[in-house]
Scaffold this motif. Structure first.
Motif, PDB file in Angstrom:
ATOM      1  N   LEU A 229       4.779  11.431  -4.083  1.00 21.94           N
ATOM      2  CA  LEU A 229       3.623  10.774  -4.174  1.00 21.94           C
ATOM      3  C   LEU A 229       2.870  10.981  -5.556  1.00 21.94           C
ATOM      4  O   LEU A 229       2.321  10.032  -5.890  1.00 21.94           O
ATOM      5  CB  LEU A 229       2.751  11.306  -3.008  1.00 21.94           C
TER       6      LEU A 229
ATOM      7  N   HIS B 197       5.198   8.756  -8.113  1.00 18.55           N
ATOM      8  CA  HIS B 197       5.650   7.327  -7.754  1.00 18.55           C
ATOM      9  C   HIS B 197       4.549   6.573  -6.950  1.00 18.55           C
ATOM     10  O   HIS B 197       5.257   5.739  -6.215  1.00 18.55           O
ATOM     11  CB  HIS B 197       7.033   7.371  -7.083  1.00 18.55           C
TER      12      HIS B 197
ATOM     13  N   LEU C 209      -2.291   9.409   5.954  1.00 20.79           N
ATOM     14  CA  LEU C 209      -1.929   8.320   5.323  1.00 20.79           C
ATOM     15  C   LEU C 209      -3.350   7.680   4.506  1.00 20.79           C
ATOM     16  O   LEU C 209      -3.503   6.972   3.887  1.00 20.79           O
ATOM     17  CB  LEU C 209      -1.428   7.239   6.126  1.00 20.79           C
ATOM     18  N   HIS C 210      -4.240   7.918   5.702  1.00 25.70           N
ATOM     19  CA  HIS C 210      -5.423   7.293   5.454  1.00 25.70           C
ATOM     20  C   HIS C 210      -6.163   8.345   4.480  1.00 25.70           C
ATOM     21  O   HIS C 210      -6.936   7.762   3.280  1.00 25.70           O
ATOM     22  CB  HIS C 210      -6.573   7.234   6.674  1.00 25.70           C
TER      23      HIS C 210
ATOM     24  N   PHE D 295      -5.259   7.577   0.881  1.00 28.60           N
ATOM     25  CA  PHE D 295      -5.875   6.475  -0.059  1.00 28.60           C
ATOM     26  C   PHE D 295      -7.339   6.954  -0.456  1.00 28.60           C
ATOM     27  O   PHE D 295      -7.673   6.277  -1.177  1.00 28.60           O
ATOM     28  CB  PHE D 295      -5.978   5.304   0.887  1.00 28.60           C
TER      29      PHE D 295
ATOM     30  N   HIS E 161      -0.924  -0.954   1.049  1.00 29.52           N
ATOM     31  CA  HIS E 161      -2.360  -0.277   1.361  1.00 29.52           C
ATOM     32  C   HIS E 161      -2.744  -1.031   2.611  1.00 29.52           C
ATOM     33  O   HIS E 161      -3.798  -1.905   2.718  1.00 29.52           O
ATOM     34  CB  HIS E 161      -3.342  -0.421   0.433  1.00 29.52           C
TER      35      HIS E 161
ATOM     36  N   LYS F 279      -5.008  -2.001   5.865  1.00 25.76           N
ATOM     37  CA  LYS F 279      -6.192  -2.053   6.547  1.00 25.76           C
ATOM     38  C   LYS F 279      -6.626  -2.243   7.849  1.00 25.76           C
ATOM     39  O   LYS F 279      -6.004  -3.105   8.451  1.00 25.76           O
ATOM     40  CB  LYS F 279      -7.024  -3.216   5.584  1.00 25.76           C
TER      41      LYS F 279
ATOM     42  N   SER G 280     -10.797   1.161   7.166  1.00 27.90           N
ATOM     43  CA  SER G 280     -10.177   2.134   6.856  1.00 27.90           C
ATOM     44  C   SER G 280      -8.576   1.678   6.332  1.00 27.90           C
ATOM     45  O   SER G 280      -7.983   1.004   6.865  1.00 27.90           O
ATOM     46  CB  SER G 280      -9.721   3.055   7.952  1.00 27.90           C
ATOM     47  N   THR G 281      -8.413   2.372   5.034  1.00 27.84           N
ATOM     48  CA  THR G 281      -6.904   2.059   4.552  1.00 27.84           C
ATOM     49  C   THR G 281      -6.203   3.309   4.814  1.00 27.84           C
ATOM     50  O   THR G 281      -6.573   4.400   4.705  1.00 27.84           O
ATOM     51  CB  THR G 281      -7.308   1.823   2.962  1.00 27.84           C
ATOM     52  N   PHE G 282      -5.016   2.547   5.028  1.00 28.30           N
ATOM     53  CA  PHE G 282      -3.607   3.730   5.007  1.00 28.30           C
ATOM     54  C   PHE G 282      -2.729   3.339   3.995  1.00 28.30           C
ATOM     55  O   PHE G 282      -2.246   2.288   4.134  1.00 28.30           O
ATOM     56  CB  PHE G 282      -3.227   3.489   6.672  1.00 28.30           C
ATOM     57  N   MET G 283      -2.054   4.466   3.441  1.00 28.40           N
ATOM     58  CA  MET G 283      -1.344   4.105   2.445  1.00 28.40           C
ATOM     59  C   MET G 283       0.151   3.822   2.783  1.00 28.40           C
ATOM     60  O   MET G 283       0.919   4.258   2.098  1.00 28.40           O
ATOM     61  CB  MET G 283      -1.290   5.170   1.286  1.00 28.40           C
ATOM     62  N   THR G 284       0.229   3.500   3.926  1.00 35.88           N
ATOM     63  CA  THR G 284       1.632   3.296   4.664  1.00 35.88           C
ATOM     64  C   THR G 284       2.717   2.615   3.999  1.00 35.88           C
ATOM     65  O   THR G 284       3.798   3.368   3.888  1.00 35.88           O
ATOM     66  CB  THR G 284       1.613   2.651   6.011  1.00 35.88           C
TER      67      THR G 284
ATOM     68  N   GLU H 183       3.066   2.141   0.585  1.00 32.86           N
ATOM     69  CA  GLU H 183       3.484   2.749  -0.657  1.00 32.86           C
ATOM     70  C   GLU H 183       4.023   3.903  -0.337  1.00 32.86           C
ATOM     71  O   GLU H 183       5.173   4.205  -1.181  1.00 32.86           O
ATOM     72  CB  GLU H 183       2.067   2.717  -1.574  1.00 32.86           C
ATOM     73  N   ILE H 184       3.548   4.524   0.791  1.00 32.99           N
ATOM     74  CA  ILE H 184       4.066   6.041   0.888  1.00 32.99           C
ATOM     75  C   ILE H 184       5.688   5.804   1.246  1.00 32.99           C
ATOM     76  O   ILE H 184       6.485   6.584   1.081  1.00 32.99           O
ATOM     77  CB  ILE H 184       3.179   6.770   1.506  1.00 32.99           C
TER      78      ILE H 184
ATOM     79  N   ALA I 182       7.583   5.419  -1.759  1.00 33.04           N
ATOM     80  CA  ALA I 182       8.043   6.396  -2.608  1.00 33.04           C
ATOM     81  C   ALA I 182       8.672   7.295  -1.969  1.00 33.04           C
ATOM     82  O   ALA I 182       9.581   7.824  -2.456  1.00 33.04           O
ATOM     83  CB  ALA I 182       6.626   7.124  -2.740  1.00 33.04           C
TER      84      ALA I 182
ATOM     85  N   LEU J 248       6.012   6.768   9.937  1.00 36.51           N
ATOM     86  CA  LEU J 248       4.791   6.519   9.178  1.00 36.51           C
ATOM     87  C   LEU J 248       3.885   5.227  10.113  1.00 36.51           C
ATOM     88  O   LEU J 248       2.537   5.411  10.290  1.00 36.51           O
ATOM     89  CB  LEU J 248       5.077   6.075   7.776  1.00 36.51           C
TER      90      LEU J 248
END
Lengths: 307, 307
Positions: free
Chosen positions: A177, A180, A210-211, A214, B151, B153, B166-170, B172-173, B176, B238
């Motif tokens: 993370l 990348h 995950l939230h 960000f 990302h 939402k 709320s954003t979750f980086m699902t 992108e993670i 990676a 995820l």
């Protein structure tokens, strides 16, 4: 035995994925001499294990060819010198000793490899290889040990046996993370370590990691987090998540034995303190060598499948 | 206006980080013509926005120079054409319309940019840019919308306004971890999609995601998981974590509007079904164009700071 190493009782080799550490130790695991290099198993060519080992230990063997040679770590994996099949849980030092395998050195002598440990807990498998030796070196009858790292291990001991354990991909996921994703691109150096406590706090937020990951990006955009805090924040978020997960699995204990060097030990102590758990810090190298000495003193190895 | 596009009422441009999508639409947001390419804002040179836009829309403007041009997405970010400052929550369509900015096209005409939305919720900031327009396009009075992606939402609507999100980086993670950890190196293709359900199940395990991620590695080693399952397992882990986090933040609702194309829509439906929540699937492009039409019909923009 020469005058140069009057107390030498064995050679201990910690041979992992990226490093090889060889130690000349006495009966208590104290270090008399050492050689270390970047010759982890990933960099050893096919068939090259005996010659590589010789480069590290032949000087000691020249002085005393009778010294036993014991190895631990990924050298006993499928991609290592020879596969030492995992011992099942629960596993005591004598169980590991009884499952050691033997490989033939370049000089024709023997070297033994301590096996890893495997188990299936709540329907999911888990494995370790190398950490079992450090855990044995704790000489702990009952308790919980935490070994931070690329694949951090939490190990429950009951009656002196490894009863159960759980791996957390904390170190590897932190690297992925921070190198990348957009979080790494936002981060500036030198890092502001105050971000770690903020990440620990965020690891307890309802939306989950995950939230919370960000949130670093959003807070930098909104100028409510300094870019220098991003990497420590991510570290706190992940270590906090690991500690919470481990305590959910193993219950809230009063103390955990943290097997780590100073930097990581301090971070895990902080994360455990936030959960009202005391960290008892143990030096990893001392634990490894004590564990090797304990296991090696217990049993006779099987012959390995490859040499 | 020519015979070729008798109903054309505006030009809508979805200009993101990696893609530019331009649409000629009628008053209801139906698509009359479209041009799409890999000219996201990251690939536009300094000062190159007007010329790039012209390449996509000048054919339509030649036929009717009076067509309004409305843009949404990262084109309004700090790294885009001009920064359209975030609207604060709660935000209705009219609030977004009131905060649109105007930039000058290559032909001297105007183009407007819809702003993103920002908020601070439970002490942590969050931002979106582009998704607010899709959400407006849902024309939803009260409810929860989920927009999967890099990302992802989750957006709560109350009285027709964006109340919280709320954003979750699902996404992108996932990228990676599947490209830069041992999990990706273990995985084989073609993927066995049965791994997704197994990952969903694992997302509810007590040890948390850092532990459940490693379980894929351990189970492959122990031959209790096929390597082809690893990537779908990671995806399930995820997405399951995202859904659990979002429901923890927004409460257990009966239904969620999932704004996604078929593949992702199916995965999120499955994850929501596992939590006893119904997924109402909405096409993202239709939502975007309806949202643009709704916002554009409401208000007069401010002049932008750059052209």
């Amino acid at each position: 035995m020469t005058d140069a190493m009057p107390d030498a009782s064995s050679i201990a080799v910690d041979w992992g994925t990226t490093r090889l550490r060889a130690y000349l130790i006495d009966a208590e695991g104290a270090i008399l001499d050492r050689h270390e290099g970047a010759d982890g198993i990933m960099s050893v060519p096919v068939g090259g294990f005996p010659a590589m080992l010789a480069r590290y230990i032949d000087g000691w063997l020249a002085a005393d060819p009778t010294l036993p040679v014991v190895m631990a770590g990924m050298v006993g994996s499928r991609n290592g010198w020879a596969e030492a099949p995992y011992a099942p849980c629960p596993a005591a030092a004598r169980d590991l000793a009884g499952r050691m395998i033997t490989v033939v050195r370049a000089d024709g002598g023997a070297a033994t490899i301590i096996p890893g440990v495997a188990g299936v807990f709540d329907g999911a498998g888990d494995v370790m290889r190398g950490e079992e030796t450090l855990v044995v070196g704790l000489d702990l009858e009952d308790g919980l040990a935490c070994l931070p790292g690329t694949h951090a291990k939490w190990v429950l001991l009951r009656g002196g046996r490894i009863e159960r354990f759980s791996t957390f991909m904390t170190g590897e996921i932190y690297a992925a993370l921070s190198e990348h994703t957009i979080l790494g691109r936002l981060a500036t150096e030198p890092a502001d370590t105050a971000g770690f406590a903020r990440g620990l706090h965020a690891s307890r937020s309802a939306g989950g990691p995950l939230h919370a990951a960000f949130a670093a990006r959003a807070n930098v955009l909104l100028e409510t987090m300094a870019p220098a805090m991003v990497k420590p924040y991510l570290s706190g978020l992940l270590v906090g998540g690991e500690v919470a997960g481990a305590l959910a699995l193993y219950g809230d204990l009063e103390a955990v034995h943290v097997v780590a060097t100073s930097g990581q030990a301090a971070l895990y102590s902080q994360a455990l303190a936030a959960a009202n758990v005391e960290a008892i810090i143990v030096d990893p190298e001392a634990a490894l060598l004590k564990g090797m000495a304990r296991i090696a003193s217990q049993g006779k190895p099987h012959m390995g499948s490859r040499s």
